[in-house]
Design an enzyme around this catalytic site. Structure first.
Site, PDB file in Angstrom:
ATOM      1  N   GLU A 249      -4.671  -8.381   1.233  1.00 18.85           N
ATOM      2  CA  GLU A 249      -5.615  -8.116   2.546  1.00 18.85           C
ATOM      3  C   GLU A 249      -7.020  -8.153   2.434  1.00 18.85           C
ATOM      4  O   GLU A 249      -7.367  -7.570   1.350  1.00 18.85           O
ATOM      5  CB  GLU A 249      -4.922  -6.851   3.101  1.00 18.85           C
ATOM      6  CG  GLU A 249      -3.583  -6.860   3.730  1.00 18.85           C
ATOM      7  CD  GLU A 249      -3.153  -5.565   4.214  1.00 18.85           C
ATOM      8  OE1 GLU A 249      -4.071  -4.583   4.549  1.00 18.85           O
ATOM      9  OE2 GLU A 249      -2.049  -5.114   4.126  1.00 18.85           O
TER      10      GLU A 249
ATOM     11  N   GLU B 275       0.897  -1.253   0.068  1.00 17.64           N
ATOM     12  CA  GLU B 275      -0.064   0.031   0.132  1.00 17.64           C
ATOM     13  C   GLU B 275       0.761   1.246  -0.017  1.00 17.64           C
ATOM     14  O   GLU B 275       0.972   2.075   0.960  1.00 17.64           O
ATOM     15  CB  GLU B 275      -0.989  -0.117   1.313  1.00 17.64           C
ATOM     16  CG  GLU B 275      -2.001  -1.054   1.078  1.00 17.64           C
ATOM     17  CD  GLU B 275      -3.063  -0.851   2.474  1.00 17.64           C
ATOM     18  OE1 GLU B 275      -2.877  -0.192   3.136  1.00 17.64           O
ATOM     19  OE2 GLU B 275      -3.899  -1.836   2.278  1.00 17.64           O
TER      20      GLU B 275
END
Ligand code: IFM
Length: 492
Positions: A397, A205
């Protein structure tokens, strides 16, 4: 917009490396992977599907001063009053550094096929570059050995936000040397673990550590740089990814499966109307000014070697020039696309052919973080991003936070998490059944842990952690997930 609102507005998407055992590089994958629409409908998850769970070093390890570990920007950020809810820090976290063997036994009991963890850069190179700390390498070597002994495939993230303080002191990600610093670190880790670890993620991310850490200032290092400076960092991070992949390939060649785990805003169609599907897809590929969570701003240069026109239009002169040589460096063949996905925004085609967000009804389901529960976003993100990039997908995730507690009967009952997981996994199964190549799913997260600026208030784990005693209590969702893994998702 405050931190909670900003976080709520993000869609966490990360796809991790499909540990499919054949190496499918991005450049080859479009021709090698059958068009999902032309494929015969598959029944369910493939037999070698990677049922996993994920964590990150700073969120679980603790032991912040042990074995020569250098400081990271998160150490300093946590020590700054007012930065983290209730003054929490990751100094002890889940004490996973000392308890990893017991934690792996819990993973084994759960039936995990793979465990996604990250390496702390400053355990390996305390100053970010230069001198290597052998005790740091020894820790990860022991971790990997213990995973393999338990029959669990290690899935290694190289950077999950804990940037070396010494490098930040040299202007951090703004420094043009920063991509090379990252590549140096990747090479050290790749050499030390590459005989046993085959699956790698360069960065987790990057959107979050750039926008929240260097733009909004809610995350470490807490800076509020201009948009031009943030975009300069974006380019450096993309270069770092490319050089990192090159460093890993020089060690493991095609034996390594390498990807990255970006996160982006996801719009999904609120109805099955083709016009709504089309606008949702267009909008997921689009770029809006001031938003660093645009999917194509990050992924097009890295996967196509091209800056999308939409990004040039959205950011204008704030976007730095990308030379041909930059794009060549960034665009390294990847084996999979990691997707972190928590939520999305339902849209329809509105007036003037533009997307129109459909508001959630009052009182609709939300997690403790106030993120909306949108299971369909998982199906659509796989579909839209596969249709653009043609890379096998790993859900790196997905999960939800709840204020779990231990009930009077000594157990942790988390029916909402079970319901959330059931709904999202059904949508993932739908994508697989439609023929989209999804290689694995990593639940976020294995253990309740340090949730960055939120401290320990947001519990995302399958296992409840008492942060005073470090006692672990598997939640009801742990047993539910165990059953899905055992049956390879057939019950979904
Ligand atoms: O805990 C984080 C993780 O570190 C990155 N993705 C989102 C998770 C939940 O906020």
């Amino acid at each position: 917009m405050n931190r909670r609102q900003l976080l709520s507005s993000l869609v966490a998407t990360s796809l991790i490396s499909p540990l499919r055992l054949d190496n499918v590089h991005a450049a080859e994958s479009a021709k090698d992977i059958p068009d999902p629409k032309a494929q015969e409908k598959k029944k369910g998850f493939p037999a070698d599907f990677l049922w996993g769970a994920a964590t990150a070093a700073y969120q679980v390890e603790g032991a912040y001063r042990e074995d020569g570990r250098g400081a990271s920007v998160w150490d300093k950020f946590c020590d700054t009053p007012g930065r983290i809810q209730e003054g929490h820090t990751g100094k002890v976290a889940c004490d996973h550094y000392h308890r990893f063997r017991d934690d792996i036994q819990l993973m084994k009991k759960l039936g995990l096929k793979s465990y996604r963890f990250s390496i702390s850069w400053t355990r390996i190179l305390p100053s970010g570059t230069g001198t290597v700390e052998p005790r740091g390498l020894a820790f990860y070597s022991k971790l990997v050995d213990a995973l393999l002994e338990a029959g669990i495939r290690p899935f290694c993230t190289l950077f999950h936000w804990d940037y070396p303080s010494v490098l930040f002191g040299k202007d951090g990600w703004r420094n043009p040397e920063s991509p090379r610093w990252f590549a140096e670190y990747c090479a050290v880790v790749g050499k030390a673990l590459g005989d046993r670890v085959e699956d790698w993620l360069t960065l987790n991310e990057p959107q979050v550590f750039v926008a929240l850490g260097h733009g909004a200032g809610f995350h470490a290092p807490g800076e509020k740089y201009s948009m031009a400076d943030q975009l300069k960092i974006v380019r450096h991070v993309q270069l770092a990814h490319g050089l990192g992949v090159q460093a890993l390939r020089a060690i493991g060649g095609k034996r390594f499966r390498i990807g990255w785990a970006p996160v982006g805003t996801v719009q999904y169609p609120a109805t099955s109307n083709p016009a709504d599907i089309e606008i949702a897809q267009k909008s997921t590929y689009g770029c809006s000014a001031g938003n660093l969570f645009n999917n194509t701003l990050w992924n097009d240069p890295v996967i196509f070697g091209k800056v999308p026109d939409a990004a040039r239009e959205a950011f204008g002169k704030d976007l730095p020039p990308y030379t041909d040589s930059d794009l060549k460096t960034m665009c390294q063949p990847m084996d999979f696309f990691g997707l972190n996905l928590y939520q999305g925004t339902p849209v329809i085609r509105g007036p003037g052919g533009k997307e129109k967000a459909v508001p959630f009804p009052p009182g609709s389901p939300r997690t403790t973080f106030q993120w909306p529960v949108t299971p369909e976003s998982l199906y659509w993100v796989v579909r839209f991003l596969y249709e653009r990039y043609h890379l096998p997908v790993v859900i790196t995730e997905n999960g939800m936070s709840i204020s779990d507690w231990i009930a009077e009967d000594g157990k942790v009952h988390d029916p909402q998490r079970i319901d959330f997981l059931s709904r999202y996994l059904k949508q993932l199964k739908r994508a697989v059944t439609d023929g989209y190549p999804v290689i694995g799913y990593y639940h976020w997260t294995f253990l309740d842990n340090f949730e960055w600026a939120e401290g320990y208030r947001q519990r995302f784990g399958l296992i409840y952690v008492d942060f005073e005693t470090q006692v672990r209590t598997p939640k009801d969702s742990y047993y539910w997930y165990q059953e899905q893994i055992r049956t390879n998702g057939d019950l979904l």
